[in-house]
Design a protein around this motif. Structure first.
Motif, mmCIF file in Angstrom:
data_model
loop_
_atom_site.group_PDB
_atom_site.id
_atom_site.type_symbol
_atom_site.label_atom_id
_atom_site.label_comp_id
_atom_site.label_asym_id
_atom_site.label_seq_id
_atom_site.Cartn_x
_atom_site.Cartn_y
_atom_site.Cartn_z
ATOM 1 N N GLU A 72 59.608 51.616 42.794
ATOM 2 C CA GLU A 72 60.211 51.328 44.093
ATOM 3 C C GLU A 72 59.267 51.610 45.250
ATOM 4 O OE1 GLU A 72 64.118 52.774 46.723
ATOM 5 O OE2 GLU A 72 63.791 53.502 44.669
ATOM 6 N N PHE A 73 58.299 52.504 45.046
ATOM 7 C CA PHE A 73 57.442 52.949 46.138
ATOM 8 C C PHE A 73 55.996 52.475 45.996
ATOM 9 C CE2 PHE A 73 60.826 56.030 45.315
ATOM 10 C CZ PHE A 73 61.546 55.870 46.493
ATOM 11 N N VAL A 74 55.791 51.484 45.146
ATOM 12 C CA VAL A 74 54.478 50.855 44.962
ATOM 13 C C VAL A 74 54.658 49.346 45.094
ATOM 14 C CG1 VAL A 74 52.560 50.446 43.376
ATOM 15 C CG2 VAL A 74 53.619 52.711 43.480
ATOM 16 N N LEU A 75 53.747 48.700 45.783
ATOM 17 C CA LEU A 75 53.841 47.258 46.018
ATOM 18 C C LEU A 75 53.932 46.491 44.705
ATOM 19 C CD1 LEU A 75 53.717 45.447 48.594
ATOM 20 C CD2 LEU A 75 51.329 45.032 48.014
ATOM 21 N N ARG A 76 54.889 45.576 44.637
ATOM 22 C CA ARG A 76 55.109 44.797 43.419
ATOM 23 C C ARG A 76 54.093 43.673 43.296
ATOM 24 N NH1 ARG A 76 60.918 42.289 43.176
ATOM 25 N NH2 ARG A 76 61.358 44.514 43.368
ATOM 26 N N VAL A 77 53.600 43.449 42.077
ATOM 27 C CA VAL A 77 52.684 42.344 41.817
ATOM 28 C C VAL A 77 53.421 41.278 41.010
ATOM 29 C CG1 VAL A 77 51.753 43.506 39.760
ATOM 30 C CG2 VAL A 77 50.449 41.669 40.834
ATOM 31 N N TYR A 78 53.290 40.007 41.427
ATOM 32 C CA TYR A 78 53.985 38.905 40.767
ATOM 33 C C TYR A 78 53.103 38.160 39.768
ATOM 34 C CZ TYR A 78 57.488 39.503 44.453
ATOM 35 O OH TYR A 78 58.445 40.014 45.301
ATOM 36 N N GLY A 79 51.798 38.224 39.967
ATOM 37 C CA GLY A 79 50.919 37.512 39.056
ATOM 38 C C GLY A 79 49.570 37.229 39.683
ATOM 39 N N ILE A 80 48.775 36.438 38.979
ATOM 40 C CA ILE A 80 47.432 36.071 39.429
ATOM 41 C C ILE A 80 47.462 34.688 40.084
ATOM 42 C CG2 ILE A 80 45.125 35.404 38.632
ATOM 43 C CD1 ILE A 80 45.496 38.369 38.830
ATOM 44 N N TYR A 81 46.835 34.609 41.247
ATOM 45 C CA TYR A 81 46.707 33.328 41.950
ATOM 46 C C TYR A 81 45.498 32.577 41.413
ATOM 47 C CZ TYR A 81 45.269 30.055 45.568
ATOM 48 O OH TYR A 81 44.855 28.939 46.236
ATOM 49 N N GLN A 82 45.637 31.255 41.289
ATOM 50 C CA GLN A 82 44.528 30.411 40.835
ATOM 51 C C GLN A 82 44.559 29.098 41.594
ATOM 52 O OE1 GLN A 82 44.193 28.591 36.660
ATOM 53 N NE2 GLN A 82 42.943 30.442 36.520
#
Length: 447
Positions: A72-82
């Motif tokens: 909850e207190f760390v920025l969420r990552v959705y994936g790698i951009y390409q």
């Protein structure tokens, strides 16, 4: 290369729309866009200049650290951009992350012209402690904890970001034997031992940075505003710290205890610094006292921030002049020994004086041209200023600046490759960035 085990499908250029440049930092530039299928905003941190094996490895490492520390207190990552597929840079890569609408603690302090109301202060420092404790529980160290790396969502909740310097620690309980490679982080938030070239970071590094972060949030100021790297490197190992005596500890219940925590966090002896289990327990006690007031002050701050975008009352630093129930601005405290806050004849413990002078774009450009020789010699925050210029600095120029060994050489390259040919608008933007990072220098030179 292992990457985001359950998120291996890349997020491509064509899936995003309404791109907006947000800012630049580390090895990447950050953009805001809407994911067409998901329907909400995301942040994309893109590599500065295409893909190389080392950059791709660093990108994958940062994304994996973010996923490993996901909470909850760390920025969420959705994936790698390409992407962009079929365009000029077919191998462009980056990280797609949660977008934080308010910005960072750094931008909040700038917009408010000082610290937030105490209940919000106490929630912020507690949430940072929660995030850091979780990070350390996953055997990770952040190594770059500072106001600009604590991001804020639309409700002013804090999340840790920028894991470009994150390292894996050797043991969940080890304090002195953790091997983590070269030290990093912003030098004003680095502990004294980290200025030793042979230093190998341990978790006490993050505890020290948290102490300086607490000071910055409590006062609304940047530590050592006029001190360059060489001066900080000299004075911090000798025991200098920001002037905590300027904090009126009677202004809020529990503040005295958190000031004591702050001082323990920046202790000269690493083993005496509290770990984040201790930090979060102490911040939890204070936050619980003020918890019921948080919603009121959050609404107050958001209203103030909104008013700043629709009108009017801003001083030359962009600080809001709207009345706000905040901690009183620190008063000078003559008994504090803080050599880092001194110039040749005056103490830097007091706030930077605010001028009402307003300059046109042409005047700013003339200032940059007229003071070129001295600016080249004395500017220390070259990369920070360069990042403020964003897309005005070509990728190749950015890499060239970054590669130069000294601040003097870096600023020469910036002058030669960007300022000389960029025209008045670029020079004016440079002036604004210079004023932000070296306010006393600009004031001394008549800006």
């Amino acid at each position: 290369m292992a990457l985001l085990s359950h998120k291996n499908t890349p997020i491509v250029y064509e899936s995003l729309e309404n791109w907006e440049f947000v800012g630049s930092g580390g090895f990447g530039r950050v953009y805001k866009a809407i994911h067409k299928e998901w329907g909400f905003h995301v942040a994309i941190k893109k590599l500065h200049d295409g893909v190389s094996l080392s950059k791709e490895r660093a990108l994958c490492e940062e994304a994996n650290h973010m996923e490993n520390a996901s909470c909850e207190f760390v920025l969420r990552v959705y994936g790698i951009y390409q992407g962009p597929s079929g365009h000029e840079l077919p191998l462009e890569q980056g990280i797609v992350m949660e977008f934080m609408g308010i910005g960072s603690v750094e931008s909040l302090l700038e917009d408010l012209g000082g610290p937030p109301p105490w209940p919000l202060v106490f929630r912020l420092v507690h949430q940072v402690a929660l995030g850091m404790n979780f990070l350390h529980s996953r055997k990770l160290m952040h190594q770059d904890l500072k106001p600009s790396n604590v991001l804020l969502n639309d409700d002013l909740n804090a999340k840790l970001a920028d894991f470009g310097l994150c390292r894996v620690s050797a043991s969940a309980s080890c304090r002195n034997g953790e091997k983590a490679g070269a030290s990093g982080g912003s030098y004003k938030y680095m502990p004294p031992e980290a200025f030793n070239p042979s230093y190998e970071p341990v978790r006490d590094f993050d505890s020290y940075s948290y102490g300086i972060l607490l000071w910055s949030i409590f006062t609304g100021k940047e530590p050592y505003p006029a001190a360059d790297f060489s001066r900080v490197e000299l004075r911090i190992p000798l025991g200098d710290r920001p002037p905590f005596g300027d904090i009126d500890q009677q202004k809020a219940e529990g503040l005295k205890e958190l000031v004591d925590l702050m001082r323990r966090c920046w202790d000269q002896v690493p083993s005496k610094r509290p770990d984040f289990k201790v930090c979060l327990e102490e911040t939890k006690k204070v936050f619980s006292i003020h918890k019921m007031e948080v919603h009121i002050v959050v609404h107050q701050v958001l209203t103030t921030l909104k008013s700043s975008t629709s009108n009017t009352h801003q001083n030359r630093n962009g600080a809001l002049c709207v009345p706000l129930l905040t901690p009183e601005q620190p008063k000078s405290h003559d008994s504090i020994d803080c050599r880092l806050m001194e110039t040749k004849s005056t103490s830097m413990q007091s706030s930077v004086s605010v001028s009402t002078k307003r300059m046109s774009i042409a005047e700013k450009a003339k200032f940059v041209d007229d003071n070129r020789p001295e600016l080249i010699q004395v500017i220390s925050e070259v990369m920070a200023i360069t990042e403020e210029l964003g897309d005005m600095v070509h990728n190749e120029t950015y890499q060239r600046i970054e590669a130069e060994p000294t601040s003097t050489e870096k600023i020469r390259v910036l002058y030669q490759r960007t300022l000389r040919s960029g025209g008045e608008k670029v020079k004016a933007a440079f002036f604004d960035a210079l004023k932000k990072h070296h306010p006393r220098l600009v004031e001394r030179l008549g800006g």
